[in-house]
Design an enzyme around this catalytic site. Structure first.
Site, short mmCIF file in Angstrom:
data_model
loop_
_atom_site.label_atom_id
_atom_site.label_comp_id
_atom_site.label_asym_id
_atom_site.label_seq_id
_atom_site.Cartn_x
_atom_site.Cartn_y
_atom_site.Cartn_z
N HIS A 82 0.82 -1.21 0.00
CA HIS A 82 0.00 0.00 0.00
C HIS A 82 0.86 1.26 0.00
O HIS A 82 0.57 2.21 -0.73
CB HIS A 82 -0.96 0.00 1.19
CG HIS A 82 -1.95 -1.14 1.14
ND1 HIS A 82 -2.76 -1.48 2.18
CD2 HIS A 82 -2.23 -2.04 0.16
CE1 HIS A 82 -3.51 -2.53 1.85
NE2 HIS A 82 -3.19 -2.89 0.63
N HIS A 239 -9.49 -1.73 -5.05
CA HIS A 239 -8.38 -2.12 -4.19
C HIS A 239 -7.42 -3.07 -4.92
O HIS A 239 -6.20 -3.03 -4.72
CB HIS A 239 -8.85 -2.75 -2.87
CG HIS A 239 -7.70 -2.92 -1.93
ND1 HIS A 239 -7.22 -1.90 -1.13
CD2 HIS A 239 -6.86 -3.97 -1.74
CE1 HIS A 239 -6.16 -2.33 -0.47
NE2 HIS A 239 -5.91 -3.58 -0.81
N ASP A 243 -3.40 -2.60 -5.31
CA ASP A 243 -2.36 -3.61 -5.02
C ASP A 243 -1.47 -3.87 -6.23
O ASP A 243 -0.26 -4.08 -6.09
CB ASP A 243 -3.01 -4.93 -4.58
CG ASP A 243 -3.44 -4.92 -3.12
OD1 ASP A 243 -2.94 -4.07 -2.35
OD2 ASP A 243 -4.28 -5.77 -2.75
N HIS A 266 -1.27 -11.11 -5.26
CA HIS A 266 0.12 -10.69 -5.08
C HIS A 266 1.11 -11.59 -5.81
O HIS A 266 2.11 -11.12 -6.35
CB HIS A 266 0.47 -10.65 -3.59
CG HIS A 266 -0.27 -9.57 -2.86
ND1 HIS A 266 -0.19 -8.25 -3.22
CD2 HIS A 266 -1.14 -9.61 -1.82
CE1 HIS A 266 -0.95 -7.51 -2.42
NE2 HIS A 266 -1.54 -8.32 -1.56
N HIS A 345 33.06 -26.60 -33.75
CA HIS A 345 31.70 -26.21 -33.36
C HIS A 345 31.08 -25.29 -34.38
O HIS A 345 31.05 -24.09 -34.19
CB HIS A 345 31.75 -25.52 -31.99
CG HIS A 345 30.40 -25.45 -31.32
ND1 HIS A 345 29.53 -24.41 -31.50
CD2 HIS A 345 29.77 -26.30 -30.48
CE1 HIS A 345 28.43 -24.60 -30.77
NE2 HIS A 345 28.55 -25.74 -30.15
ZN LIG Z 1 -4.03 -4.48 -0.50
#
Ligand SMILES: [Zn+2]
Length: 440
Positions: A82, A239, A243, A266, A345
């Site tokens: 936050h 909200h 986040d 998250h 190679h």
């Molecule tokens: Zn939150």
């Protein structure tokens, strides 16, 4: 002339407030302090000996369960999303967040207290440009939880989010550009919400001692329990957007892109932050001018050999063309048909082995580390190479630009570096290398 939105910003003065931490229920004081350009956001634990700091960057991410935890060594700061969300959206690039506990105050469960704090501290422009990252191609991450995050190219920073609870209850959708004004009025006031069935076991285990209806909305069945009425009919999706902004603040630049998020959390947000950090580093490697500077700043091959013990045919760095701060190096390797490895190679189809590109990255990173430690009497040993990718073949005649950035050090013994090899403006290989250093 740069407009102020293109300049880095810090706060004008220190400002703080106190409250309760969510998980421990303890009292905590938090203070925001100004910081110089390119400092980024760092948390400082004033309650611990020597007051250690933790960089708010994705490399320091430790845990994403319920909240976002960062740490360095054994020091942790929990629930940073936050405060980081408010700093990022309100335009604070550089600040130190001082705290006397391991978690910021939860306030009312929204980012409002942090917006108020930033406004009290004031914003001041600084004498360096902001770091922006414009997404060029669509990217996406998907999580087992059902979370899906897509980023599309866009000139602005936009988020379109769909939130859905258990059994698709409380499905809400919002699409908005994120500017400081929109964030302050439309996003920051949205409070944390929890589902009763998910927090009940945590309450029983006493894991959210500071949790109450003062700082979260509790959804129980059809009922929405909170101290005050909903601030928006779609407060939950707002909200979720709050986040996302907080978790993405860890990736290290300002995003120009459109995030489309479905049931974000998250863990998925952190995955996207990690993917953006990788892409950003790759893009930054490509943006470095492909010219050899004359004179100062670099190292010629003799100076390289004073630092590195490697010799023909195993010296993979011809010269260093520059250092940036103490953490970045750009070196060059010209690949000729006379390289011994081309004989085998592969006969008739000469390609440079990928492992030798990794060796080149390791040698470039070692030069940087030994320069930092101001010694050449040590040998760096590879401990691991992660996320190694070989994207394009390297042929005789190619010039490889080797970029290495130190992302982590522990004392003088251990270091981690993110590296890219670039040929003709394309990343040909990349990897994250870890070293240990031993005295010779
Ligand atoms: Zn939150």
């Amino acid at each position: 002339m740069a407009t102020t939105t293109e300049l880095q910003h810090t706060v004008g003065k220190g400002a703080g407030f106190s409250g309760t931490s969510l998980h421990t229920g303890e009292k905590v004081s938090l203070k925001i302090q100004p910081a110089p350009v390119n400092h980024g956001v760092k948390f400082k634990r004033k309650d611990l000996p020597d007051e250690p700091t933790i960089d708010a960057r994705i490399d320091n991410l430790k845990m994403v369960e319920r909240a976002t935890t960062i740490g360095e060594g054994s020091v942790r700061v929990h629930t940073v999303e936050h405060v980081l969300s408010a700093l990022s959206a309100m335009g604070v690039d550089n600040a130190t967040i001082e705290m006397d506990a391991n978690e910021p105050p939860i306030g009312d469960g929204s980012a409002q207290p942090y917006v108020d704090l930033i406004k009290r501290a004031g914003l001041v422009p600084q004498d360096a440009p902001r770091k922006f990252f414009s997404v060029r191609e669509a990217m996406h991450v998907e999580a087992k939880s059902g979370a899906l995050l897509v980023v599309l190219p866009d000139e602005k920073f936009r988020i379109s989010c769909t939130q859905a609870g258990p059994n698709n209850r409380l499905t809400q959708y919002l699409s908005t550009e994120i500017t400081p004004a929109i964030y302050e009025h439309e996003i920051a006031p949205a409070r944390t919400f929890v589902y009763y069935e998910e927090v009940e076991p945590l309450m029983e285990k006493n894991l959210i001692k500071g949790g109450s209806l003062e700082n979260a909305i509790v959804v129980r069945g059809e009922a929405v329990l909170s101290k005050e009425p909903l601030r928006f009919p779609d407060e939950f999706v707002r909200h979720k957007i709050l986040d996302i902004i907080g978790d993405l603040a860890l990736f290290g630049a300002r995003l120009c892109g459109h995030i489309i998020a479905v049931r974000p959390g998250h863990a998925a947000n952190a995955d996207l932050a990690r993917a953006l950090a990788r892409e950003h580093a790759r893009a930054a490697a490509l943006a470095v001018p492909r010219v050899f500077p004359s004179g100062e700043g670099g190292l010629d091959v003799n100076q390289v050999m004073e630092i590195l013990p490697h010799r023909f045919p195993f010296l993979m760095v011809d010269r260093v063309i520059g250092f940036e701060a103490d953490t970045k190096i750009t070196a060059v390797k010209s690949v000729s048909i006379n390289e011994p490895f081309f004989q085998g190679h592969f006969p008739g189809h000469p390609v440079m082995p990928g492992v030798l590109q990794v060796e080149a990255m390791a040698q470039a990173a070692s030069i940087l580390l030994m320069r930092l430690a101001r010694t050449s009497h040590r040998v760096g040993y590879f401990m691991s190479a992660d996320s190694v990718k070989f994207r394009k073949p390297v042929f005789p005649g190619d010039t490889i630009f080797i970029h290495a950035e130190i992302t982590k050090t522990r004392g003088a013994k251990l270091a981690k570096a993110r590296c890219h090899c670039v040929v003709n403006d394309a990343v040909v290989s990349e990897g994250e290398l870890m070293f240990t250093f031993l005295d010779q």
